[in-house]
Design a protein around this motif. Structure first.
Motif, short mmCIF file in Angstrom:
data_model
loop_
_atom_site.label_atom_id
_atom_site.label_comp_id
_atom_site.label_asym_id
_atom_site.label_seq_id
_atom_site.Cartn_x
_atom_site.Cartn_y
_atom_site.Cartn_z
N HIS A 30 0.80 -1.23 0.00
CA HIS A 30 0.00 0.00 0.00
C HIS A 30 0.83 1.28 0.00
N TRP A 35 -0.87 8.93 1.25
CA TRP A 35 -2.16 8.73 1.93
C TRP A 35 -2.51 9.96 2.76
N SER A 37 -3.86 10.56 5.69
CA SER A 37 -3.72 10.73 7.16
C SER A 37 -2.47 11.53 7.53
N ASP A 127 -1.36 6.25 8.57
CA ASP A 127 -1.97 5.14 7.83
C ASP A 127 -1.11 3.88 7.87
N TYR A 130 -3.53 -0.87 9.57
CA TYR A 130 -4.73 -1.25 8.82
C TYR A 130 -4.98 -2.75 8.79
N ASP A 157 -4.76 7.99 11.65
CA ASP A 157 -5.50 6.98 10.88
C ASP A 157 -6.94 7.45 10.69
N ARG A 160 -9.64 3.00 11.38
CA ARG A 160 -9.96 1.61 11.10
C ARG A 160 -9.88 0.83 12.42
#
Ligand SMILES: C[S@@+](CC[C@H](N)C(=O)[O-])C[C@H]1O[C@@H](n2cnc3c(N)ncnc32)[C@H](O)[C@@H]1O
Length: 197
Positions: A30, A35, A37, A127, A130, A157, A160
């Motif tokens: 990923h 990202w 965050s 991030d 996860y 985050d 999640r």
């Protein structure tokens, strides 16, 4: 290319990003993009600046823009670690575009021992919680960081479940844990929490 928090951030279709992909640097865990965050922590740090020359470690750094922000805005000395070596060409490209240096090292969370962590004042991660197994890995990493004398760990985050578990476990285990809620409209719609231990 877009600009946010004083940073230049390349889009996925920027010619230099496309060139790195063509050369075979395909991130697998990923780390294939930047990202949102990271913006949550940047927004927090704008109001709570880090000291110049602080030694910052960005964990699960991906393209490294959170670390680059700390180097560019506060003059911090920044290292990024990531388990996937394919992210580092993108990190170095962004460091260059932003006129700062940031070291990148291939290491997993599990490999960061107390001795290594004692080289840093602050640990940041965006991030990075996860999958369920990441909660335990990050709990252990935070415990080692505290033993190593790291002053602050910040993890952001979009909330999640593995991150929420991490936040609850830290709150039970340590004094003075903060959970900062963030709702951003700009530069993008982003919301979530920052766990500060
Ligand atoms: C969702 S991406 C976030 C990247 C970056 N922090 C950002 O906000 O753009 C998660 C990153 O964590 C890295 N990662 C996943 N598991 C890891 C582990 N056990 N140790 C170190 N890095 C890990 C991945 O390679 C990836 O770059």
């Amino acid at each position: 290319m877009r600009q946010a928090y004083g940073l230049k951030i390349l889009n996925a279709n920027h010619q230099d990003v496309r060139r790195l992909k063509r050369e075979g640097h395909q991130a697998e865990l990923h780390g294939n993009k930047f990202w949102n965050s990271s913006f949550l922590i940047m927004d927090h740090l704008k109001r709570h600046p880090l000291k110049k020359n602080s030694r910052v470690l960005e964990i699960g750094c991906g393209w490294g823009l959170l670390g680059i922000y700390c180097a560019k805005t506060f003059g911090c000395r920044v290292t990024g670690i990531d388990a996937d070596p394919n992210v580092f060409p993108y990190l170095q490209l962004h460091a260059e575009k932003n006129g700062v240096t940031m070291a990148g090292e291939k290491k997993s969370f599990q490999q960061l021992d107390q001795r290594y962590l004692s080289n840093f004042d602050v640990i940041l991660g965006a991030d990075i919680c996860y999958w369920d197994e990441m909660t335990g890995l990050l709990m252990n990493l935070i415990a080692r960081a505290r033993r190593a004398g790291v002053q602050q760990v910040m993890i952001s985050d979009p909330c999640r479940p593995p991150f929420t578990d991490l936040a609850e476990r830290c709150d039970k285990k340590y004094d003075g844990v903060l959970l900062v809620e963030k709702f951003l409209k700009r530069p993008v719609n982003a919301s979530g929490e920052i766990l500060i231990v």
